[in-house]
Design an enzyme around this catalytic site. Structure first.
Site, PDB file in Angstrom:
ATOM      1  N   ASP A  17      38.156   9.246  35.301  1.00  9.63           N
ATOM      2  CA  ASP A  17      37.075   8.527  36.010  1.00  9.63           C
ATOM      3  C   ASP A  17      37.073   8.595  37.541  1.00  9.63           C
ATOM      4  O   ASP A  17      36.821   7.578  38.203  1.00  9.63           O
ATOM      5  CB  ASP A  17      37.090   7.038  35.616  1.00  9.63           C
ATOM      6  CG  ASP A  17      36.913   6.815  34.122  1.00  9.63           C
ATOM      7  OD1 ASP A  17      36.816   7.807  33.384  1.00  9.63           O
ATOM      8  OD2 ASP A  17      36.895   5.647  33.702  1.00  9.63           O
ATOM      9  N   ASP A  59      33.130   7.670  33.231  1.00  7.53           N
ATOM     10  CA  ASP A  59      32.442   6.490  32.764  1.00  7.53           C
ATOM     11  C   ASP A  59      30.965   6.887  32.758  1.00  7.53           C
ATOM     12  O   ASP A  59      30.473   7.449  33.754  1.00  7.53           O
ATOM     13  CB  ASP A  59      32.697   5.365  33.786  1.00  7.53           C
ATOM     14  CG  ASP A  59      33.053   4.045  33.146  1.00  7.53           C
ATOM     15  OD1 ASP A  59      33.232   3.998  31.914  1.00  7.53           O
ATOM     16  OD2 ASP A  59      33.156   3.043  33.892  1.00  7.53           O
ATOM     17  N   HIS A  61      27.644   5.138  31.624  1.00  9.04           N
ATOM     18  CA  HIS A  61      26.973   3.980  31.025  1.00  9.04           C
ATOM     19  C   HIS A  61      25.453   4.098  30.987  1.00  9.04           C
ATOM     20  O   HIS A  61      24.856   4.668  31.904  1.00  9.04           O
ATOM     21  CB  HIS A  61      27.318   2.713  31.829  1.00  9.04           C
ATOM     22  CG  HIS A  61      28.771   2.358  31.803  1.00  9.04           C
ATOM     23  ND1 HIS A  61      29.461   2.147  30.628  1.00  9.04           N
ATOM     24  CD2 HIS A  61      29.670   2.164  32.812  1.00  9.04           C
ATOM     25  CE1 HIS A  61      30.720   1.844  30.925  1.00  9.04           C
ATOM     26  NE2 HIS A  61      30.884   1.859  32.235  1.00  9.04           N
ATOM     27  N   HIS A  78      27.693   0.260  37.483  1.00 10.30           N
ATOM     28  CA  HIS A  78      28.406   1.431  38.015  1.00 10.30           C
ATOM     29  C   HIS A  78      28.300   2.590  37.032  1.00 10.30           C
ATOM     30  O   HIS A  78      28.129   2.376  35.837  1.00 10.30           O
ATOM     31  CB  HIS A  78      29.888   1.086  38.265  1.00 10.30           C
ATOM     32  CG  HIS A  78      30.604   0.688  37.005  1.00 10.30           C
ATOM     33  ND1 HIS A  78      30.622  -0.605  36.552  1.00 10.30           N
ATOM     34  CD2 HIS A  78      31.286   1.415  36.091  1.00 10.30           C
ATOM     35  CE1 HIS A  78      31.299  -0.654  35.396  1.00 10.30           C
ATOM     36  NE2 HIS A  78      31.705   0.557  35.101  1.00 10.30           N
ATOM     37  N   LYS A 103      32.524   8.385  28.278  1.00  4.33           N
ATOM     38  CA  LYS A 103      32.771   7.136  27.557  1.00  4.33           C
ATOM     39  C   LYS A 103      31.901   6.032  28.138  1.00  4.33           C
ATOM     40  O   LYS A 103      31.362   6.169  29.231  1.00  4.33           O
ATOM     41  CB  LYS A 103      34.245   6.749  27.630  1.00  4.33           C
ATOM     42  CG  LYS A 103      34.723   6.395  29.016  1.00  4.33           C
ATOM     43  CD  LYS A 103      36.229   6.235  29.027  1.00  4.33           C
ATOM     44  CE  LYS A 103      36.778   6.161  30.426  1.00  4.33           C
ATOM     45  NZ  LYS A 103      36.432   4.959  31.169  1.00  4.33           N
ATOM     46  N   CYS A 147      41.356   1.326  32.980  1.00  4.16           N
ATOM     47  CA  CYS A 147      41.198   2.504  32.115  1.00  4.16           C
ATOM     48  C   CYS A 147      42.508   3.250  31.894  1.00  4.16           C
ATOM     49  O   CYS A 147      42.781   3.702  30.785  1.00  4.16           O
ATOM     50  CB  CYS A 147      40.135   3.419  32.681  1.00  4.16           C
ATOM     51  SG  CYS A 147      38.510   2.625  32.641  1.00  4.16           S
TER      52      CYS A 147
HETATM   53 ZN   LIG Z   1      32.603   1.098  33.269  1.00  8.33          ZN
END
Ligand SMILES: [Zn+2]
Length: 210
Positions: A17, A59, A61, A78, A103, A147
């Site tokens: 990340d 990440d 989202h 974020h 993810k 994470c």
């Molecule tokens: Zn996140």
């Protein structure tokens, strides 16, 4: 790089990340992010030049997820898919042969762990690790207290040997990060820095070429 199905990599690097929103200027910045960019680039080069695979997670989202404060979660928005904040930090030199994992796409879950990540073909991280016969996982990136911690725990629970690359991980909160490192060490993770990792990879190669 050889076709995916022909690769065997007993050791693998995961760069976790390292995205704009987690670095200075981002919505959830880890202030020390910039300190680990050069070390991570050295690790990426070390693993790939010695024939070991490099995974890079992001990440990723949706706009609406219960992970975000606005929808009942803990965090400011974020790494929303297709935004600048979700892009990898510009100084990171990923090269062409890295395995990209995403993810956090499920709006109902936090998904801190890379073991909740999938590649572009929907294969889970665990499935890929097993397919490549990975036994040891070296973790770098962000953030130690979330994470990295959760990924290390899941890796240990799935019987991988885990190395935390302490010169290439940083956390959101320094105290929580220290606790996270202690916690995963008590479960069996080891700490490593660049020079010893380099030696470890080279001596492994020498041992298999005999
Ligand atoms: Zn996140």
């Amino acid at each position: 790089m050889k076709p995916y199905k022909e690769i065997i990599s007993p050791k693998a690097l995961l760069v976790n990340d390292v995205q704009n929103d987690f670095c200075p200027g981002g919505s959830l910045a880890v202030s020390a992010c910039t300190e680990i960019i050069a070390p991570l680039n050295r690790y990426i080069k070390l693993f790939s030049s010695n024939g070991f695979v490099v995974f890079v997670s992001r990440d990723w989202h949706p706009k609406k997820t219960k992970h975000f404060k606005a929808f009942g979660g803990k965090w400011p928005a974020h790494c929303v898919q297709q935004t600048k904040g979700a892009k990898f930090y510009p100084g990171l030199k990923l090269g062409k042969n890295v395995f990209l994992l995403s993810k956090g796409m499920d709006p109902g879950k936090d998904s801190y762990s890379a073991f909740d990540a999938f590649d572009a073909n929907g294969r889970s991280f665990l499935k890929i690790l097993n397919k490549l016969r990975v036994k040891e996982l070296y973790l770098g990136g962000l953030a130690t207290d979330y994470c990295i911690k959760q990924t290390a725990i899941d890796a240990i629970n799935n019987n991988f040997k885990v190395y935390l690359l302490i010169d290439a991980i940083r956390g959101i909160n320094p105290f929580d990060s220290e606790m996270a490192v202690k916690s995963v060490m008590s479960k069996g993770a080891k700490l490593a820095i660049f020079e010893e990792t380099k030696e470890n990879l080279k001596s492994f190669k020498r041992s298999v070429s005999k």
